[in-house]
Design a protein around this motif. Structure first.
Motif, short mmCIF file in Angstrom:
data_model
loop_
_atom_site.label_atom_id
_atom_site.label_comp_id
_atom_site.label_asym_id
_atom_site.label_seq_id
_atom_site.Cartn_x
_atom_site.Cartn_y
_atom_site.Cartn_z
N UNK A 1 0.83 -1.21 0.00
CA UNK A 1 0.00 0.00 0.00
C UNK A 1 0.86 1.25 0.00
N UNK A 2 1.87 1.29 0.87
CA UNK A 2 2.72 2.47 0.91
C UNK A 2 3.62 2.56 -0.32
N UNK A 3 3.96 1.40 -0.90
CA UNK A 3 4.70 1.42 -2.15
C UNK A 3 3.86 2.06 -3.25
N UNK A 4 2.57 1.75 -3.27
CA UNK A 4 1.65 2.36 -4.25
C UNK A 4 1.56 3.87 -4.03
N UNK A 5 1.49 4.27 -2.77
CA UNK A 5 1.42 5.71 -2.47
C UNK A 5 2.68 6.44 -2.90
N UNK A 6 3.82 5.76 -2.84
CA UNK A 6 5.10 6.44 -3.08
C UNK A 6 5.54 6.43 -4.53
N UNK A 7 4.76 5.85 -5.43
CA UNK A 7 5.16 5.81 -6.83
C UNK A 7 5.37 7.21 -7.36
N UNK A 8 6.50 7.41 -8.02
CA UNK A 8 6.85 8.75 -8.49
C UNK A 8 7.80 9.45 -7.54
N UNK A 9 8.10 8.81 -6.42
CA UNK A 9 9.04 9.39 -5.45
C UNK A 9 10.03 8.31 -5.03
N UNK A 10 11.13 8.72 -4.42
CA UNK A 10 12.06 7.77 -3.84
C UNK A 10 11.38 7.09 -2.67
N UNK A 11 11.24 5.75 -2.68
CA UNK A 11 10.51 5.07 -1.61
C UNK A 11 11.03 5.40 -0.21
N UNK A 12 12.36 5.38 -0.03
CA UNK A 12 12.91 5.67 1.30
C UNK A 12 12.62 7.10 1.72
N UNK B 1 -2.58 11.84 -0.04
CA UNK B 1 -3.51 12.71 0.66
C UNK B 1 -4.90 12.76 0.04
N UNK B 2 -4.98 12.57 -1.27
CA UNK B 2 -6.26 12.73 -1.96
C UNK B 2 -6.95 11.40 -2.28
N UNK B 3 -6.21 10.29 -2.23
CA UNK B 3 -6.82 9.00 -2.54
C UNK B 3 -6.80 8.06 -1.34
N UNK B 4 -5.60 7.78 -0.83
CA UNK B 4 -5.50 6.78 0.23
C UNK B 4 -6.14 7.23 1.54
N UNK B 5 -5.83 8.44 2.00
CA UNK B 5 -6.37 8.91 3.27
C UNK B 5 -7.89 8.95 3.27
N UNK B 6 -8.55 9.53 2.25
CA UNK B 6 -10.02 9.52 2.24
C UNK B 6 -10.60 8.10 2.22
#
Length: 249
Positions: free
Chosen positions: A55-66, A128-133
């Motif tokens: 789930x957090x990997x999906x949220x972080x796509x487009x950014x450095x995971x760490x 913030x706009x998909x996972x949190x809601x």
């Protein structure tokens, strides 16, 4: 909201080395709040623990995971400690960390613009706009029939520290408070392998779903009913939050 399985420890720069907090006489595991000076260390621990979380990997796509995970957890821990020192706790020099709350609205996170400057717009908006809601909607649905309750946001123990009772000790910290106050506990489990751990501690699956309707992101929504220690519930006693002296993240 899950107990995540951590990968082997990754070398980190500027990590804080902390002494063990085991009582020499009783050998009891000492759970204590994350102090201001340990926020970075606690964030590194959860970053290691959730490095392979889908789930957090999906949220972080487009950014450095760490970078994403460290920024996310540092912000969350900081916000938790500002609300109450009890809401972010660690065990044995941050070998395990748990974030929890009794606030239905959860903790405040950085604005989309501020988070985007650190991890990029795509990851910020997805978080913030998909996972949190999505998670807020399902938590409200599952807990609609309850009054006051506790939510465990994240719980992680470093992989090489497993099977030492650290996860159970962190969980017991909240279970004791919940039973005294007669509060149920809610948790969103995104690691299927963690479900038996929570079932062992009295949690029951109340619902299952897919994060934002993605088939590769299953989640189990679990609740533990209180086991009252007294006939009359006692107020949930919480330490006051720390002062925000440095506007961390």
């Amino acid at each position: 909201m899950s107990l995540s399985v951590a990968p082997p420890p990754i070398a980190q720069t500027k990590r804080v080395s902390r002494k063990l907090t085991v009582c020499a006489e009783t050998k009891e595991i000492n759970v204590r709040p994350v102090v201001k000076g340990a926020i970075n260390e606690a964030a590194h621990t959860l970053t290691d623990c959730y490095a392979n979380n889908a789930v957090l990997d999906w949220c972080s796509r487009g950014a450095s995971p760490d970078d994403f995970l460290f920024t996310f957890f540092k912000s969350l821990i900081n916000s938790a400690t500002l609300s109450s020192r009890d809401f972010a706790v660690q065990v044995e020099g941050c070998k395990g960390v748990m974030i929890w709350t009794n606030q239905p609205q959860g903790f405040s996170l950085p604005s989309a613009a501020k988070l985007a400057r650190i991890i990029g717009w795509a990851a910020a908006l997805r978080s913030l706009m998909q996972y949190q809601p999505w998670r807020d909607k399902w938590r409200r649905k599952v807990m609609a029939g309850y009054g006051d309750y506790i939510t465990i946001a994240y719980l992680g123990v470093l992989q090489h520290e497993h099977r030492k009772g650290y996860g159970s000790a962190l969980l017991k910290y909240v279970l004791d408070k919940a039973d005294t106050a007669h509060y149920p506990i809610f948790i969103e489990v995104t690691e299927p392998s963690a479900i038996p751990f929570f079932e062992h501690h009295g949690f029951v699956i109340k619902g299952k779903g897919l994060v934002c309707n993605h088939s590769e992101l299953p989640v189990a929504l679990m609740v533990r009913e209180p086991v009252p220690t007294t006939d009359t519930p006692a107020p949930l006693r919480l330490k006051p939050g720390r002062r925000d002296s440095d506007n961390t993240v």
